[in-house]
Scaffold this motif. Structure first.
Motif, PDB file in Angstrom:
ATOM      1  N   PHE A   1      -7.399   3.640   4.538  1.00 12.21           N
ATOM      2  CA  PHE A   1      -7.164   3.240   6.131  1.00 12.21           C
ATOM      3  C   PHE A   1      -6.284   4.090   6.553  1.00 12.21           C
ATOM      4  O   PHE A   1      -5.004   4.703   5.991  1.00 12.21           O
ATOM      5  CB  PHE A   1      -7.046   1.790   6.158  1.00 12.21           C
ATOM      6  CG  PHE A   1      -5.920   0.985   5.406  1.00 12.21           C
ATOM      7  CD1 PHE A   1      -4.736   1.095   5.970  1.00 12.21           C
ATOM      8  CD2 PHE A   1      -6.186   0.744   4.091  1.00 12.21           C
ATOM      9  CE1 PHE A   1      -3.752   0.556   5.176  1.00 12.21           C
ATOM     10  CE2 PHE A   1      -5.199  -0.084   3.503  1.00 12.21           C
ATOM     11  CZ  PHE A   1      -3.902   0.093   3.960  1.00 12.21           C
ATOM     12  N   LEU A   2      -6.095   3.916   7.854  1.00 15.40           N
ATOM     13  CA  LEU A   2      -5.161   4.580   8.808  1.00 15.40           C
ATOM     14  C   LEU A   2      -3.957   3.726   8.952  1.00 15.40           C
ATOM     15  O   LEU A   2      -4.444   2.463   9.530  1.00 15.40           O
ATOM     16  CB  LEU A   2      -5.727   5.023  10.102  1.00 15.40           C
ATOM     17  CG  LEU A   2      -4.839   6.069  10.959  1.00 15.40           C
ATOM     18  CD1 LEU A   2      -4.694   7.328  10.067  1.00 15.40           C
ATOM     19  CD2 LEU A   2      -5.504   6.400  12.058  1.00 15.40           C
ATOM     20  N   VAL A   3      -2.659   4.025   9.136  1.00 15.92           N
ATOM     21  CA  VAL A   3      -1.750   3.262   9.541  1.00 15.92           C
ATOM     22  C   VAL A   3      -0.673   3.842  10.189  1.00 15.92           C
ATOM     23  O   VAL A   3      -0.620   5.195  10.211  1.00 15.92           O
ATOM     24  CB  VAL A   3      -1.004   2.412   8.070  1.00 15.92           C
ATOM     25  CG1 VAL A   3      -0.112   3.624   7.500  1.00 15.92           C
ATOM     26  CG2 VAL A   3       0.202   1.457   8.754  1.00 15.92           C
ATOM     27  N   CYS A   4       0.018   3.231  11.451  1.00 23.65           N
ATOM     28  CA  CYS A   4       0.868   3.809  12.305  1.00 23.65           C
ATOM     29  C   CYS A   4       2.383   3.521  12.132  1.00 23.65           C
ATOM     30  O   CYS A   4       2.215   2.140  11.890  1.00 23.65           O
ATOM     31  CB  CYS A   4       0.321   3.529  13.803  1.00 23.65           C
ATOM     32  SG  CYS A   4       1.309   4.402  14.910  1.00 23.65           S
TER      33      CYS A   4
ATOM     34  N   ARG B   1      -4.904   1.195  -0.576  1.00 26.25           N
ATOM     35  CA  ARG B   1      -4.352  -0.002  -1.199  1.00 26.25           C
ATOM     36  C   ARG B   1      -5.319  -0.392  -2.014  1.00 26.25           C
ATOM     37  O   ARG B   1      -6.578  -0.586  -2.021  1.00 26.25           O
ATOM     38  CB  ARG B   1      -4.326  -1.414  -0.027  1.00 26.25           C
ATOM     39  CG  ARG B   1      -4.089  -2.676  -0.419  1.00 26.25           C
ATOM     40  CD  ARG B   1      -3.990  -3.651   0.505  1.00 26.25           C
ATOM     41  NE  ARG B   1      -3.590  -4.744   0.290  1.00 26.25           N
ATOM     42  CZ  ARG B   1      -3.643  -6.152   0.745  1.00 26.25           C
ATOM     43  NH1 ARG B   1      -4.560  -6.230   1.998  1.00 26.25           N
ATOM     44  NH2 ARG B   1      -3.520  -7.368   0.370  1.00 26.25           N
ATOM     45  N   SER B   2      -4.768  -0.810  -3.473  1.00 26.82           N
ATOM     46  CA  SER B   2      -5.604  -1.300  -4.583  1.00 26.82           C
ATOM     47  C   SER B   2      -5.772  -2.876  -4.735  1.00 26.82           C
ATOM     48  O   SER B   2      -4.875  -3.612  -4.670  1.00 26.82           O
ATOM     49  CB  SER B   2      -5.007  -0.781  -5.849  1.00 26.82           C
ATOM     50  OG  SER B   2      -4.773   0.637  -5.804  1.00 26.82           O
ATOM     51  N   LEU B   3      -7.037  -3.300  -4.767  1.00 27.30           N
ATOM     52  CA  LEU B   3      -7.326  -4.585  -4.914  1.00 27.30           C
ATOM     53  C   LEU B   3      -7.703  -4.947  -6.039  1.00 27.30           C
ATOM     54  O   LEU B   3      -7.539  -4.095  -7.010  1.00 27.30           O
ATOM     55  CB  LEU B   3      -8.398  -5.067  -3.762  1.00 27.30           C
ATOM     56  CG  LEU B   3      -8.227  -4.719  -2.240  1.00 27.30           C
ATOM     57  CD1 LEU B   3      -9.474  -5.231  -1.414  1.00 27.30           C
ATOM     58  CD2 LEU B   3      -6.834  -5.576  -1.857  1.00 27.30           C
TER      59      LEU B   3
ATOM     60  N   TYR C   1       0.849  -1.132   0.124  1.00 28.55           N
ATOM     61  CA  TYR C   1       0.047  -0.113  -0.010  1.00 28.55           C
ATOM     62  C   TYR C   1       0.779   1.293  -0.042  1.00 28.55           C
ATOM     63  O   TYR C   1       2.173   1.217   0.342  1.00 28.55           O
ATOM     64  CB  TYR C   1      -1.041  -0.033   1.182  1.00 28.55           C
ATOM     65  CG  TYR C   1      -0.472  -0.028   2.344  1.00 28.55           C
ATOM     66  CD1 TYR C   1       0.216   0.787   3.225  1.00 28.55           C
ATOM     67  CD2 TYR C   1      -0.527  -1.219   3.316  1.00 28.55           C
ATOM     68  CE1 TYR C   1       0.695   0.815   4.563  1.00 28.55           C
ATOM     69  CE2 TYR C   1       0.200  -1.469   4.548  1.00 28.55           C
ATOM     70  CZ  TYR C   1       0.577  -0.296   5.174  1.00 28.55           C
ATOM     71  OH  TYR C   1       0.988  -0.521   6.482  1.00 28.55           O
ATOM     72  N   LYS C   2       0.351   2.449  -0.343  1.00 31.08           N
ATOM     73  CA  LYS C   2       0.988   3.572  -0.442  1.00 31.08           C
ATOM     74  C   LYS C   2       0.438   4.594   0.538  1.00 31.08           C
ATOM     75  O   LYS C   2      -0.842   4.397   0.808  1.00 31.08           O
ATOM     76  CB  LYS C   2       0.812   4.365  -2.157  1.00 31.08           C
ATOM     77  CG  LYS C   2       1.308   3.420  -3.089  1.00 31.08           C
ATOM     78  CD  LYS C   2       1.012   3.971  -4.224  1.00 31.08           C
ATOM     79  CE  LYS C   2       1.323   3.137  -5.645  1.00 31.08           C
ATOM     80  NZ  LYS C   2       1.133   3.760  -7.068  1.00 31.08           N
TER      81      LYS C   2
END
Length: 362
Positions: A212-215, A203-205, A185-186
């Motif tokens: 989404f959120l990422v830490c 994220r491309s499926l 994901y970018k």
């Protein structure tokens, strides 16, 4: 006659609390006691942190990193909202700025050098540039700290760099590669909260795209699991992050084809968990039609006053530089930014006494 160093503690604190940040350097030279007291973390938090009467933010105006006082007032207040400059990093032209723990990581405009600035202590520190595999590609950065309060800088990969991440350690004064990936994901530029950096990821499926959120945790030096946003969005939508004080995160969501803006604030957030509450909704019937076409990707929240400020630049008429203050029950107020033309970006700022360099900013 009573010496400056012999004044009662409560009187000295009162004096220091009334001194603008940019003038503290002169005050510190008064005597050793005043110098030590002005750098006391408890005093910093008391007068410039949660209990501060005025919020502070960072803006880029005319390619300069500027420290601003921000007053957001809702319809119950009798005074106007305002944005006032109280400090500026004059030495270089800035294109990007990232905030963490009272430190501002600035990226210079032409040669993309890195400089860290602590406006409260009046210190700067130049950072060695990381490797750049693609010539003039501009990288994205994040600044944070680990469990030992050691500050670090993360260089986020460019899409063409095959997921290579680098991290700079303030103690070692050097860059090194990280053996981490982001599960294809970018990530977009994010914000720092309690030492960790939170980012919006895409994220491309096979047939769909999810956000989404990422830490990223600077202690483990890894990315955490995907964290849910309080809405469903796709890359064409406008999704922005902001920090509320020192303990909460806010997210703004504008669906690309709907005249409505929503803002949510976290009720719980950590490396691997998040929960949200609805803070403010701006309905389509408010007189803000133009702004939906020109959201600049920056907003500021005052939770106590139940108000938010976001920004509008009319690309067709360069004379329009405005900020909008919105609140409960359909309240809105325009703040003219004519004195701060060519502004870019805004993020909340809370001063700290973190030492970054022996070189003092002039």
């Amino acid at each position: 006659m009573t010496a400056m160093s012999d004044l009662p503690l409560d009187l000295v604190e009162e004096i220091l609390s009334r001194v603008p940040i940019i003038s503290l350097r002169a005050v510190r030279s008064t005597c050793k006691r005043w110098n030590n007291l002005s750098k006391d973390p408890s005093l910093t938090k008391k007068y410039y942190g949660k209990e501060a009467k005025e919020a502070m933010a960072v803006m880029i105006c005319h390619s300069k990193a500027c420290l601003m006082n921000v007053n957001l007032h809702n319809h119950k207040d009798l005074v106007d909202s305002s944005i006032k400059q109280i400090g500026k990093l004059n030495q270089v032209k800035i294109s990007e700025v990232y905030h963490c723990d009272g430190l501002l990581l600035c990226v210079t405009e032409k040669d993309w050098r890195l400089v860290v600035w602590n406006p409260y202590l009046g210190q700067i520190r130049w950072i060695q540039r990381p490797r750049n595999e693609f010539g003039l590609v501009v990288d994205t950065f994040a600044i944070g700290y680990d469990s030992n309060n050691n500050h670090k800088i993360l260089k986020l990969h460019h899409p063409r760099s095959h997921e290579k991440y680098e991290i700079y350690d303030f103690k070692c004064s050097s860059w090194r590669f990280l053996g981490v990936t982001t599960d294809r994901y970018k990530c977009r530029p994010g914000v720092n909260l309690k030492g960790n950096t939170y980012l919006i990821a895409t994220r491309s499926l096979k047939e769909t795209t999810e956000e989404f959120l990422v830490c990223f945790g600077f202690t483990s030096e890894t990315f955490g699991p995907r964290l849910p946003l309080p809405f469903h969005s796709v890359p064409i939508d406008d999704v922005q992050l902001s920090v509320v004080g020192e303990e909460k995160l806010a997210v703004l969501f504008h669906k690309w084809n709907i005249y409505e803006i929503g803002i949510w604030i976290t009720t719980k957030i950590d490396h691997n968990i998040v929960s949200w509450r609805n803070f403010l909704k701006i309905e389509h019937n408010m007189p803000l039609a133009d702004i939906y076409q020109c959201l600049y990707g920056s907003f500021f929240v005052d939770e106590k006053k139940k108000a938010a400020m976001f920004f509008y630049v009319d690309t067709k008429a360069s004379t329009k530089y405005k900020a909008y203050v919105v609140g409960e029950n359909g309240y809105y107020k325009e703040v003219d930014l004519r004195e701060n033309k060519s502004w870019k970006l805004m993020c909340s700022y809370v001063p700290s006494s973190v030492q970054i360099s022996s070189k003092v900013f002039q």
